[in-house]
Design a protein around this motif. Sequence first.
Motif, short mmCIF file in Angstrom:
data_model
loop_
_atom_site.label_atom_id
_atom_site.label_comp_id
_atom_site.label_asym_id
_atom_site.label_seq_id
_atom_site.Cartn_x
_atom_site.Cartn_y
_atom_site.Cartn_z
N PHE A 200 0.18 1.73 -10.12
CA PHE A 200 0.31 0.63 -11.07
C PHE A 200 -0.99 -0.16 -11.18
CE2 PHE A 200 0.90 -3.88 -11.86
CZ PHE A 200 1.49 -3.85 -13.11
N PHE A 201 -1.54 -0.56 -10.03
CA PHE A 201 -2.75 -1.38 -10.06
C PHE A 201 -3.97 -0.59 -10.52
CE2 PHE A 201 -0.06 -4.26 -7.65
CZ PHE A 201 -0.32 -5.45 -8.33
N ALA A 202 -4.02 0.69 -10.21
CA ALA A 202 -5.13 1.52 -10.72
C ALA A 202 -5.12 1.52 -12.25
CB ALA A 202 -5.03 2.94 -10.17
N ALA A 203 -3.96 1.73 -12.84
CA ALA A 203 -3.86 1.71 -14.31
C ALA A 203 -4.14 0.31 -14.85
CB ALA A 203 -2.47 2.19 -14.74
N HIS A 204 -3.67 -0.70 -14.13
CA HIS A 204 -3.88 -2.08 -14.57
C HIS A 204 -5.37 -2.43 -14.57
CE1 HIS A 204 -2.38 -6.00 -15.57
NE2 HIS A 204 -2.97 -6.56 -14.53
N PHE A 205 -6.12 -1.92 -13.60
CA PHE A 205 -7.56 -2.20 -13.55
C PHE A 205 -8.28 -1.56 -14.73
CE2 PHE A 205 -7.41 -4.27 -9.48
CZ PHE A 205 -8.55 -5.05 -9.48
N VAL A 206 -7.84 -0.42 -15.20
CA VAL A 206 -8.45 0.18 -16.39
C VAL A 206 -8.28 -0.79 -17.56
CG1 VAL A 206 -8.39 2.08 -18.05
CG2 VAL A 206 -8.11 2.55 -15.61
N LYS A 207 -7.06 -1.29 -17.74
CA LYS A 207 -6.78 -2.25 -18.81
C LYS A 207 -7.60 -3.53 -18.64
CE LYS A 207 -4.28 -3.90 -22.25
NZ LYS A 207 -4.82 -3.68 -23.57
N LYS A 208 -7.69 -4.03 -17.43
CA LYS A 208 -8.47 -5.25 -17.17
C LYS A 208 -9.95 -5.01 -17.46
CE LYS A 208 -5.25 -7.91 -16.56
NZ LYS A 208 -5.01 -8.87 -17.65
N GLY A 209 -10.45 -3.83 -17.16
CA GLY A 209 -11.83 -3.50 -17.49
C GLY A 209 -12.07 -3.57 -18.99
N GLU A 210 -11.14 -3.03 -19.76
CA GLU A 210 -11.25 -3.10 -21.23
C GLU A 210 -11.25 -4.56 -21.69
OE1 GLU A 210 -7.85 -0.86 -22.49
OE2 GLU A 210 -8.81 1.07 -22.06
N ASP B 239 0.83 -1.20 0.00
CA ASP B 239 0.00 0.00 0.00
C ASP B 239 0.87 1.26 0.00
OD1 ASP B 239 -2.23 1.53 -0.04
OD2 ASP B 239 -2.98 0.93 1.93
N HIS B 240 1.49 1.52 -1.15
CA HIS B 240 2.24 2.76 -1.34
C HIS B 240 1.93 3.28 -2.74
CE1 HIS B 240 5.11 0.47 -3.73
NE2 HIS B 240 5.35 -0.31 -2.70
N ASP B 241 2.29 4.49 -3.00
CA ASP B 241 1.89 5.16 -4.24
C ASP B 241 2.27 4.39 -5.50
OD1 ASP B 241 0.64 7.21 -2.90
OD2 ASP B 241 2.30 8.64 -3.14
N GLU B 242 3.46 3.84 -5.54
CA GLU B 242 3.90 3.15 -6.75
C GLU B 242 2.98 1.98 -7.09
OE1 GLU B 242 7.77 0.82 -8.61
OE2 GLU B 242 7.99 1.91 -6.73
N HIS B 243 2.66 1.14 -6.11
CA HIS B 243 1.78 0.00 -6.36
C HIS B 243 0.34 0.44 -6.59
CE1 HIS B 243 4.19 -3.74 -4.90
NE2 HIS B 243 4.82 -3.04 -5.80
N ARG B 244 -0.12 1.40 -5.83
CA ARG B 244 -1.50 1.88 -6.00
C ARG B 244 -1.68 2.43 -7.42
NH1 ARG B 244 -4.41 1.62 -1.74
NH2 ARG B 244 -5.97 3.12 -2.39
#
Length: 166
Positions: free
Chosen positions: A135-145, A128-133
């Motif tokens: 990364f995973f936020a952007a990854h979830f956009v891709k996974k949604g697509e 739970d730090h900015d780098e992972h948050r």
Amino acid sequence: MNQTNVKASSSSAAFRPRIAVVSASWHRDIVERAHEGLHAELARQGLDAATTLTHVAVPGAFEIPLHAKKLAESGAFDAVIACGLIVNGGIYRHEFVNSAVIDGLMRVQLDTGVPVFSAVLTPRDFHDHDEHRNFFAAHFVKKGEEVAAAALATLRSLRQLDALAR
């Protein structure tokens, strides 16, 4: 509508699926980024997210399969998409939650005949730090697509199978 809308639309050019999206509330700020991807992919494919998607929030990932089952059994949806982030909190609980959720989603799909798709991510390492948050936020956009594209392709292929069976 499960399969009804899909079957009805096989005789016409209209393709207006109804998709339920069940999202876990843990790490909501990250998980709900998948909605951006879902909306973007629907728009790319000429569908209106407002009339295609129904969003349902649940407390955590463990609650997703039961809600998915209720939504699938309702007859109101052609498909269900699950979104969640199951993280390793250092106590190995995540392993049985991962398994229970994914197995539960497959069971819902097989028991109801309504396709169920997973954007439930189970990373080995999440801190739970900015780098992972970020990364995973952007990854979830891709996974949604990706999950939206998979859902639409599957609904179209099921529609073709229904047409062949006539």
